[in-house]
Design a protein around this motif. Structure first.
Motif, short mmCIF file in Angstrom:
data_model
loop_
_atom_site.label_atom_id
_atom_site.label_comp_id
_atom_site.label_asym_id
_atom_site.label_seq_id
_atom_site.Cartn_x
_atom_site.Cartn_y
_atom_site.Cartn_z
N THR A 22 0.86 -1.18 0.00
CA THR A 22 0.00 0.00 0.00
C THR A 22 0.89 1.23 0.00
O THR A 22 1.77 1.37 0.86
CB THR A 22 -0.91 0.01 1.24
N GLN A 23 0.65 2.11 -0.96
CA GLN A 23 1.46 3.31 -1.10
C GLN A 23 0.57 4.55 -1.00
O GLN A 23 -0.55 4.58 -1.52
CB GLN A 23 2.21 3.34 -2.43
N TYR A 24 1.10 5.56 -0.32
CA TYR A 24 0.47 6.88 -0.26
C TYR A 24 1.50 7.91 -0.68
O TYR A 24 2.72 7.65 -0.70
CB TYR A 24 -0.05 7.20 1.15
N TYR A 25 1.01 9.09 -0.98
CA TYR A 25 1.89 10.18 -1.40
C TYR A 25 1.60 11.40 -0.54
O TYR A 25 0.49 11.61 -0.06
CB TYR A 25 1.67 10.52 -2.88
N ALA A 26 2.64 12.18 -0.34
CA ALA A 26 2.53 13.44 0.41
C ALA A 26 3.44 14.46 -0.26
O ALA A 26 4.57 14.12 -0.65
CB ALA A 26 2.91 13.25 1.87
#
Length: 337
Positions: free
Chosen positions: A37-41
């Motif tokens: 699971t990847q998120y971006y900021a």
């Protein structure tokens, strides 16, 4: 079967190299599982945040920083997060960079209260972190730390608002403020004029009230006269009310009816007066009689001896009587039949 020492050394060396590569990739934040699971900021300043730095939620590590990419202009830096634990992150959660007094940098996620959650590949909201000083301040004085965060947020809002206003908008706002200043100045002048108007000694309103007071005082002094006038008017109206106006109007209506009847008879050809006014024969007879009278008077004027004979010798007129009046009868012209 006997394994040589060289084979054992080679196998151990290969295993060590594989473990070294796997450990290095693990330290870089790469996941060994197929699903991740990847998120971006996105940050303006990541304050030394590097790959494999921990991603923390409420003091517990839930993932690592996989990569940081600022592009060519480095104005916005995108941080990719690999989550090692399955965590539901509310959609209004905020990510920020924190630093510890020992120099360790981490990415902290402050959970929100939304019922919706970020999905794989979403971009998490961000805010500026406070650094080591804010961490120490939070531990020493939490109230002062909250005030500092509020001031920082207010500064960000003011910067954002300032960036929204282009020069034309700023000029319009400045003109609006100038107009507001002119309006307040006009209000001040108006209030001064109103104060002058309401002045109890020299104001126009005070003079008007004085005139009204004098008028009412005069009315009060002449109250008896006004009462007498009203009494006389009441007596007059009472006298008028006692008059027999109905009988008078009835008599007048009868008189008018008789007058209409008389005028109708005059206009008709019945009766003496009606015949005198409407019969043409009477007019013709009167005209003929007038002509004969004029002829007789002219003949009498020209031949008086014909009618009065005083001659001694009895001489008679040789000329015959006039048949047509003379043309010099201007005042009584002859009317031809």
């Amino acid at each position: 079967m006997t394994i040589s020492n060289e084979t054992k050394v080679g196998a151990l060396t290969s295993i060590a190299i594989v473990l070294l590569i796997l450990g290095f990739n693990f330290l870089k934040g790469k996941s060994f599982s197929n699903h991740k699971t990847q998120y971006y900021a996105i940050f303006d300043n990541i304050k030394g945040l590097a790959n494999s730095n921990p991603v923390m939620i409420n003091g517990k590590q839930v993932g690592t920083v996989f990569s940081t990419d600022g592009g060519l202009d480095m104005r916005k830096i995108t941080v990719t997060l690999n989550m090692s634990l399955p965590v539901n992150i509310p959609a209004n959660s905020v990510a920020f960079v924190t630093s510890s007094p020992l120099g360790n940098t981490a990415l902290e996620i402050k959970l929100g209260d939304s019922t919706k959650f970020y999905r794989d590949g979403d971009t998490i909201l961000t805010k500026k972190g406070g650094g080591m000083l804010d961490a120490v301040l939070e531990k020493v004085d939490p109230v002062l730390f909250q005030v500092s965060n509020s001031l920082r947020d207010l500064d960000s809002i003011l910067i954002s608002a300032n960036s929204l206003f282009d020069p034309n908008t700023k000029s319009n706002i400045r003109n609006m403020i100038d107009n507001l200043n002119h309006t307040t100045a006009s209000l001040s002048i108006s209030s001064a004029s109103l104060q002058t108007l309401l002045n109890t000694q020299t104001g126009a309103l005070a003079k008007t009230l004085n005139n009204v007071g004098s008028f009412t005082e005069t009315l009060a002094k002449n109250n008896d006269k006004m009462t007498g006038i009203i009494t006389n008017v009441e007596k007059t109206t009472a006298t008028f009310s006692k008059l027999d106006l109905e009988n008078t109007l009835t008599t007048l209506n009868g008189t008018i009816s008789n007058l209409k009847t008389t005028i109708g008879k005059i206009n008709s050809d019945t009766g003496t007066l009606g015949l005198l006014m409407n019969d043409k024969k009477l007019y013709n007879n009167l005209t003929a009689s007038t002509n004969k009278l004029n002829l007789l008077l002219d003949d009498l004027r020209l031949h008086p001896k014909r009618y009065i004979n005083i001659s001694v010798f009895g001489k008679k007129e040789k000329e015959g009587p006039l048949m047509v009046p003379l043309p010099d009868t201007v005042n009584a012209p002859y009317i031809k039949q």
